[in-house]
Write a protein that holds these residues in place. Structure first.
Motif, PDB file in Angstrom:
ATOM      1  N   VAL A  72       0.826  -1.209   0.000  1.00 63.37           N
ATOM      2  CA  VAL A  72       0.000   0.000   0.000  1.00 63.37           C
ATOM      3  C   VAL A  72       0.862   1.262   0.000  1.00 63.37           C
ATOM      4  CG1 VAL A  72      -1.620   1.352   1.400  1.00 63.37           C
ATOM      5  CG2 VAL A  72      -2.020  -1.086   1.031  1.00 63.37           C
ATOM      6  N   PHE A  73       1.853   1.308   0.867  1.00 66.08           N
ATOM      7  CA  PHE A  73       2.641   2.532   1.004  1.00 66.08           C
ATOM      8  C   PHE A  73       3.704   2.687  -0.078  1.00 66.08           C
ATOM      9  CE2 PHE A  73       0.721   2.299   5.200  1.00 66.08           C
ATOM     10  CZ  PHE A  73       0.300   3.605   5.358  1.00 66.08           C
ATOM     11  N   SER A  74       3.936   1.657  -0.871  1.00 67.99           N
ATOM     12  CA  SER A  74       4.881   1.808  -1.980  1.00 67.99           C
ATOM     13  C   SER A  74       4.339   2.756  -3.044  1.00 67.99           C
ATOM     14  CB  SER A  74       5.204   0.444  -2.592  1.00 67.99           C
ATOM     15  OG  SER A  74       4.074  -0.082  -3.266  1.00 67.99           O
ATOM     16  N   TYR A  75       3.018   2.909  -3.108  1.00 69.07           N
ATOM     17  CA  TYR A  75       2.428   3.856  -4.066  1.00 69.07           C
ATOM     18  C   TYR A  75       2.868   5.286  -3.775  1.00 69.07           C
ATOM     19  CZ  TYR A  75      -0.566   0.088  -5.645  1.00 69.07           C
ATOM     20  OH  TYR A  75      -1.026  -1.098  -6.148  1.00 69.07           O
ATOM     21  N   TRP A  76       3.165   5.581  -2.512  1.00 69.42           N
ATOM     22  CA  TRP A  76       3.638   6.912  -2.117  1.00 69.42           C
ATOM     23  C   TRP A  76       5.159   6.947  -1.990  1.00 69.42           C
ATOM     24  CZ3 TRP A  76      -0.778   4.956   0.484  1.00 69.42           C
ATOM     25  CH2 TRP A  76      -1.968   5.562   0.075  1.00 69.42           C
ATOM     26  N   GLY A  77       5.817   5.852  -2.364  1.00 65.57           N
ATOM     27  CA  GLY A  77       7.273   5.805  -2.348  1.00 65.57           C
ATOM     28  C   GLY A  77       7.874   5.642  -0.971  1.00 65.57           C
ATOM     29  N   LEU A  78       7.131   5.048  -0.026  1.00 65.57           N
ATOM     30  CA  LEU A  78       7.624   4.892   1.340  1.00 65.57           C
ATOM     31  C   LEU A  78       8.127   3.474   1.576  1.00 65.57           C
ATOM     32  CD1 LEU A  78       4.824   6.806   3.271  1.00 65.57           C
ATOM     33  CD2 LEU A  78       7.027   7.668   2.474  1.00 65.57           C
ATOM     34  N   SER A  79       9.250   3.364   2.266  1.00 65.46           N
ATOM     35  CA  SER A  79       9.834   2.062   2.606  1.00 65.46           C
ATOM     36  C   SER A  79       9.371   1.649   4.003  1.00 65.46           C
ATOM     37  CB  SER A  79      11.355   2.137   2.575  1.00 65.46           C
ATOM     38  OG  SER A  79      11.805   2.488   1.301  1.00 65.46           O
ATOM     39  N   VAL A  80       8.198   1.043   4.073  1.00 62.31           N
ATOM     40  CA  VAL A  80       7.625   0.625   5.349  1.00 62.31           C
ATOM     41  C   VAL A  80       8.129  -0.777   5.673  1.00 62.31           C
ATOM     42  CG1 VAL A  80       5.474   0.176   6.581  1.00 62.31           C
ATOM     43  CG2 VAL A  80       5.598   2.046   4.954  1.00 62.31           C
ATOM     44  N   ASN A  81       8.553  -0.998   6.921  1.00 64.57           N
ATOM     45  CA  ASN A  81       9.102  -2.286   7.336  1.00 64.57           C
ATOM     46  C   ASN A  81       8.380  -2.752   8.603  1.00 64.57           C
ATOM     47  OD1 ASN A  81      10.641  -4.536   7.813  1.00 64.57           O
ATOM     48  ND2 ASN A  81      12.596  -3.495   7.555  1.00 64.57           N
ATOM     49  N   LEU A  97      12.838   6.521   3.184  1.00 66.15           N
ATOM     50  CA  LEU A  97      13.201   5.826   4.414  1.00 66.15           C
ATOM     51  C   LEU A  97      12.630   6.528   5.644  1.00 66.15           C
ATOM     52  CD1 LEU A  97      14.721   3.371   5.406  1.00 66.15           C
ATOM     53  CD2 LEU A  97      16.800   4.730   5.436  1.00 66.15           C
ATOM     54  N   ALA A  98      12.710   7.850   5.680  1.00 68.70           N
ATOM     55  CA  ALA A  98      12.177   8.598   6.823  1.00 68.70           C
ATOM     56  C   ALA A  98      10.658   8.479   6.887  1.00 68.70           C
ATOM     57  CB  ALA A  98      12.592  10.060   6.738  1.00 68.70           C
ATOM     58  N   GLY A  99       9.989   8.590   5.752  1.00 68.48           N
ATOM     59  CA  GLY A  99       8.539   8.451   5.729  1.00 68.48           C
ATOM     60  C   GLY A  99       8.084   7.052   6.106  1.00 68.48           C
ATOM     61  N   GLY A 100       8.781   6.056   5.600  1.00 66.24           N
ATOM     62  CA  GLY A 100       8.462   4.675   5.967  1.00 66.24           C
ATOM     63  C   GLY A 100       8.706   4.407   7.435  1.00 66.24           C
ATOM     64  N   SER A 101       9.774   4.991   7.972  1.00 65.62           N
ATOM     65  CA  SER A 101      10.061   4.846   9.407  1.00 65.62           C
ATOM     66  C   SER A 101       8.967   5.495  10.241  1.00 65.62           C
ATOM     67  CB  SER A 101      11.417   5.475   9.743  1.00 65.62           C
ATOM     68  OG  SER A 101      12.451   4.828   9.050  1.00 65.62           O
ATOM     69  N   LEU A 102       8.471   6.634   9.782  1.00 60.20           N
ATOM     70  CA  LEU A 102       7.402   7.329  10.497  1.00 60.20           C
ATOM     71  C   LEU A 102       6.107   6.515  10.481  1.00 60.20           C
ATOM     72  CD1 LEU A 102       6.546   9.896  12.001  1.00 60.20           C
ATOM     73  CD2 LEU A 102       5.886  10.845   9.792  1.00 60.20           C
ATOM     74  N   VAL A 103       5.752   5.973   9.331  1.00 59.42           N
ATOM     75  CA  VAL A 103       4.542   5.145   9.237  1.00 59.42           C
ATOM     76  C   VAL A 103       4.679   3.912  10.130  1.00 59.42           C
ATOM     77  CG1 VAL A 103       3.176   3.680   7.677  1.00 59.42           C
ATOM     78  CG2 VAL A 103       3.890   5.954   6.949  1.00 59.42           C
ATOM     79  N   THR A 104       5.826   3.271  10.095  1.00 61.40           N
ATOM     80  CA  THR A 104       6.057   2.096  10.928  1.00 61.40           C
ATOM     81  C   THR A 104       5.954   2.459  12.405  1.00 61.40           C
ATOM     82  OG1 THR A 104       7.531   1.213   9.214  1.00 61.40           O
ATOM     83  CG2 THR A 104       7.656   0.195  11.373  1.00 61.40           C
ATOM     84  N   ALA A 105       6.512   3.607  12.785  1.00 64.33           N
ATOM     85  CA  ALA A 105       6.469   4.042  14.188  1.00 64.33           C
ATOM     86  C   ALA A 105       5.045   4.368  14.630  1.00 64.33           C
ATOM     87  CB  ALA A 105       7.372   5.252  14.389  1.00 64.33           C
ATOM     88  N   VAL A 106       4.257   4.961  13.751  1.00 60.63           N
ATOM     89  CA  VAL A 106       2.877   5.314  14.104  1.00 60.63           C
ATOM     90  C   VAL A 106       2.054   4.062  14.404  1.00 60.63           C
ATOM     91  CG1 VAL A 106       0.730   6.250  13.137  1.00 60.63           C
ATOM     92  CG2 VAL A 106       2.853   7.545  12.949  1.00 60.63           C
ATOM     93  N   PHE A 107       2.274   3.001  13.657  1.00 61.71           N
ATOM     94  CA  PHE A 107       1.513   1.773  13.870  1.00 61.71           C
ATOM     95  C   PHE A 107       2.156   0.834  14.889  1.00 61.71           C
ATOM     96  CE2 PHE A 107      -0.171   3.167   9.787  1.00 61.71           C
ATOM     97  CZ  PHE A 107      -1.533   2.996  10.003  1.00 61.71           C
TER      98      PHE A 107
END
Length: 164
Positions: free
Chosen positions: A24-33, A133-143
């Motif tokens: 889902v988050f790859s559409y916005w270019g985020l590296s969520v882990n 990487l920063a955006g993906g880290s933020l999304v991962t941290a929020v969840f």
């Protein structure tokens, strides 16, 4: 035996959540882990004898889908586990802010370390970009509080748990 079944269920859930969020988050270019968030939660809740192998296996699982450098995620997830166990005496992982800060920082550091490992050992550039990487880290941290709560709900108080 029941704790092992619950841990295996959480691992399967982690892989499904990781796949869904990464897609889902790859559409916005985020590296969520998200599987890293589960590995960090495992280390925060479980005894080291169970947390280290869980983190290693989570990383190894991601390595099976990598095309270039096998073992980099297993290594970086184990390094992240070492950091969590080192911080466990100083941080209260029952509180939400330490969970989110730890997940954000470790997700960013694991991504950067993975990029360095690719550069050193595979002579290729796998840097996803600072904002990705920063955006993906933020999304991962929020969840991450949801992940920590779920791991604590299923694994807290058992023989694998630190409090057990």
């Amino acid at each position: 035996m029941w704790n092992l079944i619950k841990l295996m269920f959480l691992f399967i859930l982690a892989t499904v959540v990781h796949w869904a969020f990464a897609s889902v988050f790859s559409y916005w270019g985020l590296s969520v882990n998200m599987i890293l968030a589960f590995a960090i939660a495992f280390c925060a809740v479980l005894k080291p004898g169970f947390g280290y192998p869980a983190a290693f296996i989570c990383g190894l699982f991601l390595d099976f889908f990598g095309a270039k450098l096998f073992g980099n995620n297993a290594f970086t997830f184990t390094v992240a586990a070492c950091v969590v166990y080192t911080l466990s005496d100083r941080f209260d992982f029952d509180a939400v802010p330490p969970q989110m800060v730890t997940v954000f920082v470790l997700t960013f550091l694991v991504g950067a370390l993975n990029s360095l490992l690719f550069l050193w050992f595979a002579s290729t550039d796998m840097w996803p970009g600072f904002w990705s990487l920063a955006g993906g880290s933020l999304v991962t941290a929020v969840f991450s509080p949801v992940v920590f709560g779920l791991v604590r709900l299923l694994m807290g108080g058992g023989t694998f748990s630190r409090q057990g």
